[in-house]
Design a protein around this motif. Structure first.
Motif, PDB file in Angstrom:
ATOM      1  N   LEU A  26       0.810  -1.220   0.000  1.00  0.00           N
ATOM      2  CA  LEU A  26       0.000   0.000   0.000  1.00  0.00           C
ATOM      3  C   LEU A  26       0.846   1.275   0.000  1.00  0.00           C
ATOM      4  N   LYS A  27       2.173   1.136  -0.067  1.00  0.00           N
ATOM      5  CA  LYS A  27       3.037   2.324  -0.080  1.00  0.00           C
ATOM      6  C   LYS A  27       2.815   3.133  -1.353  1.00  0.00           C
ATOM      7  N   GLU A  28       3.250   4.385  -1.290  1.00  0.00           N
ATOM      8  CA  GLU A  28       3.120   5.279  -2.445  1.00  0.00           C
ATOM      9  C   GLU A  28       4.122   4.886  -3.534  1.00  0.00           C
ATOM     10  N   ILE A  29       3.884   5.392  -4.738  1.00  0.00           N
ATOM     11  CA  ILE A  29       4.803   5.190  -5.844  1.00  0.00           C
ATOM     12  C   ILE A  29       6.219   5.626  -5.449  1.00  0.00           C
ATOM     13  N   ASN A  30       7.185   4.843  -5.873  1.00  0.00           N
ATOM     14  CA  ASN A  30       8.586   5.229  -5.706  1.00  0.00           C
ATOM     15  C   ASN A  30       8.968   6.129  -6.880  1.00  0.00           C
ATOM     16  N   TYR A  31       9.224   7.393  -6.580  1.00  0.00           N
ATOM     17  CA  TYR A  31       9.577   8.345  -7.634  1.00  0.00           C
ATOM     18  C   TYR A  31      11.066   8.319  -7.979  1.00  0.00           C
ATOM     19  N   GLY A  32      11.833   7.431  -7.371  1.00  0.00           N
ATOM     20  CA  GLY A  32      13.241   7.289  -7.712  1.00  0.00           C
ATOM     21  C   GLY A  32      14.015   8.581  -7.581  1.00  0.00           C
ATOM     22  N   LYS A  33      14.695   8.970  -8.662  1.00  0.00           N
ATOM     23  CA  LYS A  33      15.537  10.168  -8.658  1.00  0.00           C
ATOM     24  C   LYS A  33      14.734  11.459  -8.525  1.00  0.00           C
ATOM     25  N   GLU A  37      12.396  12.065  -6.292  1.00  0.00           N
ATOM     26  CA  GLU A  37      11.942  12.320  -4.927  1.00  0.00           C
ATOM     27  C   GLU A  37      12.464  13.671  -4.404  1.00  0.00           C
ATOM     28  N   ASP A  38      11.572  14.419  -3.795  1.00  0.00           N
ATOM     29  CA  ASP A  38      11.885  15.707  -3.163  1.00  0.00           C
ATOM     30  C   ASP A  38      12.232  16.796  -4.170  1.00  0.00           C
ATOM     31  N   SER A  39      11.860  16.587  -5.444  1.00  0.00           N
ATOM     32  CA  SER A  39      12.100  17.595  -6.483  1.00  0.00           C
ATOM     33  C   SER A  39      10.767  18.202  -6.928  1.00  0.00           C
ATOM     34  N   THR A  40      10.846  19.395  -7.487  1.00  0.00           N
ATOM     35  CA  THR A  40       9.658  20.019  -8.068  1.00  0.00           C
ATOM     36  C   THR A  40       9.491  19.536  -9.503  1.00  0.00           C
ATOM     37  N   GLN A  41       8.323  19.788 -10.068  1.00  0.00           N
ATOM     38  CA  GLN A  41       8.090  19.425 -11.459  1.00  0.00           C
ATOM     39  C   GLN A  41       9.056  20.148 -12.378  1.00  0.00           C
ATOM     40  N   ALA A  42       9.313  21.419 -12.089  1.00  0.00           N
ATOM     41  CA  ALA A  42      10.240  22.196 -12.924  1.00  0.00           C
ATOM     42  C   ALA A  42      11.643  21.597 -12.885  1.00  0.00           C
ATOM     43  N   GLU A  43      12.086  21.170 -11.725  1.00  0.00           N
ATOM     44  CA  GLU A  43      13.419  20.565 -11.598  1.00  0.00           C
ATOM     45  C   GLU A  43      13.505  19.251 -12.353  1.00  0.00           C
ATOM     46  N   VAL A  44      12.443  18.449 -12.266  1.00  0.00           N
ATOM     47  CA  VAL A  44      12.429  17.166 -12.972  1.00  0.00           C
ATOM     48  C   VAL A  44      12.421  17.396 -14.486  1.00  0.00           C
ATOM     49  N   CYS A  45      11.632  18.344 -14.946  1.00  0.00           N
ATOM     50  CA  CYS A  45      11.574  18.660 -16.380  1.00  0.00           C
ATOM     51  C   CYS A  45      12.944  19.072 -16.914  1.00  0.00           C
ATOM     52  N   LYS A  46      13.708  19.755 -16.090  1.00  0.00           N
ATOM     53  CA  LYS A  46      15.027  20.228 -16.504  1.00  0.00           C
ATOM     54  C   LYS A  46      16.063  19.112 -16.494  1.00  0.00           C
ATOM     55  N   GLN A  47      16.064  18.292 -15.434  1.00  0.00           N
ATOM     56  CA  GLN A  47      17.103  17.280 -15.259  1.00  0.00           C
ATOM     57  C   GLN A  47      16.795  15.959 -15.953  1.00  0.00           C
ATOM     58  N   TYR A  48      15.522  15.615 -16.057  1.00  0.00           N
ATOM     59  CA  TYR A  48      15.138  14.299 -16.587  1.00  0.00           C
ATOM     60  C   TYR A  48      14.047  14.456 -17.641  1.00  0.00           C
ATOM     61  N   ALA A  49      14.271  15.344 -18.569  1.00  0.00           N
ATOM     62  CA  ALA A  49      13.227  15.740 -19.527  1.00  0.00           C
ATOM     63  C   ALA A  49      12.652  14.560 -20.304  1.00  0.00           C
ATOM     64  N   GLU A  50      13.501  13.690 -20.857  1.00  0.00           N
ATOM     65  CA  GLU A  50      13.002  12.589 -21.676  1.00  0.00           C
ATOM     66  C   GLU A  50      12.194  11.603 -20.844  1.00  0.00           C
ATOM     67  N   ASP A  51      12.706  11.265 -19.662  1.00  0.00           N
ATOM     68  CA  ASP A  51      11.975  10.347 -18.781  1.00  0.00           C
ATOM     69  C   ASP A  51      10.639  10.950 -18.360  1.00  0.00           C
ATOM     70  N   TYR A  52      10.626  12.242 -18.101  1.00  0.00           N
ATOM     71  CA  TYR A  52       9.393  12.898 -17.666  1.00  0.00           C
ATOM     72  C   TYR A  52       8.349  12.886 -18.782  1.00  0.00           C
ATOM     73  N   ILE A  53       8.758  13.139 -20.002  1.00  0.00           N
ATOM     74  CA  ILE A  53       7.839  13.132 -21.141  1.00  0.00           C
ATOM     75  C   ILE A  53       7.253  11.735 -21.341  1.00  0.00           C
ATOM     76  N   ARG A  54       8.112  10.705 -21.258  1.00  0.00           N
ATOM     77  CA  ARG A  54       7.631   9.331 -21.415  1.00  0.00           C
ATOM     78  C   ARG A  54       6.642   8.973 -20.300  1.00  0.00           C
ATOM     79  N   TRP A  55       6.954   9.388 -19.071  1.00  0.00           N
ATOM     80  CA  TRP A  55       6.079   9.105 -17.929  1.00  0.00           C
ATOM     81  C   TRP A  55       4.733   9.810 -18.077  1.00  0.00           C
TER      82      TRP A  55
END
Length: 212
Positions: free
Chosen positions: A81-88, A90-108
């Motif tokens: 019942l735990k929450e999704i594991n957001y991996g790398k 975790e503790d980042s904003t959407q803007a930070e994820v879009c900048k650092q992991y753009a391709e993975d974020y688009i696929r997700w």
């Protein structure tokens, strides 16, 4: 009589306020979050309960605690019942994820069922582990009310799985603010959604809080 599953999302945390990625992080409830947990207990403690199943995170345990204390029972903690594991992410904003992991974020964004957050979990993986808990409940309790205290993504994925909704669309089809209750009845023809995202147990000042 039938089995009724009550799905309760945990109360407010600092991350639910800010919208930062928080899955396997383990923040405490805020003061309003604790009030939400107590409000749920006050509203539902007179209802008969067969059991309470709970994610083993601080925020879910704290949300279940007031009702457990009122009933004098212990929650059954389940890793599924735990929450999704957001991996790398975790503790980042959407803007930070879009900048650092753009391709993975688009696929997700396009297809989260099979594309995970960077080094995190897919929707299929979450559905698989959570379905084991639901199957356990269905096997043990054929009648009565069972409470499941879990998280935003996990509850939405469970509901999609039970109701036959495309798992990849869980973020597009179902909203799940903090401290909301959703109810599924298991009848002759399978699971039926009876209530979704109910917050009527909360006083107005808690229902009106932003960022939830």
């Amino acid at each position: 009589m039938s089995l009724h599953l009550y799905f309760l999302r945990h109360g407010e945390t600092t991350h639910s306020q800010t919208g930062g990625f928080c899955g396997f992080l383990d923040p405490e409830l805020t003061a309003p979050g604790k009030q939400m947990a107590q409000a749920f207990a006050d509203a539902y403690k007179q209802q008969p309960w067969e059991a309470i199943f709970c994610s083993p995170m601080k925020r879910t345990i704290a949300t279940a605690k007031p009702l457990c204390d009122a009933l004098g029972i212990e929650p059954k903690l389940r890793e599924g019942l735990k929450e999704i594991n957001y991996g790398k992410w975790e503790d980042s904003t959407q803007a930070e994820v879009c900048k650092q992991y753009a391709e993975d974020y688009i696929r997700w964004q396009r297809e989260p069922a099979w594309n995970p957050p960077t080094e995190g979990e897919t929707t299929i993986q979450i559905a698989s582990r959570a379905s084991l808990v639901i199957a356990e409940i269905e096997e043990k309790y054929t009648n009565g009310n069972v409470l499941v205290v879990s998280h935003k993504a996990t509850i939405r994925i469970i509901l999609c799985n039970l109701l036959g909704i495309d798992l990849g669309r869980y973020r597009d089809r179902i909203d799940m603010p903090v401290a909301t209750v959703s109810v599924v009845k298991f009848g002759t023809h399978g699971p039926m959604l009876q209530r979704l995202g109910d917050r009527n147990h909360l006083p107005k000042q808690l229902r009106d809080r932003e960022g939830t």
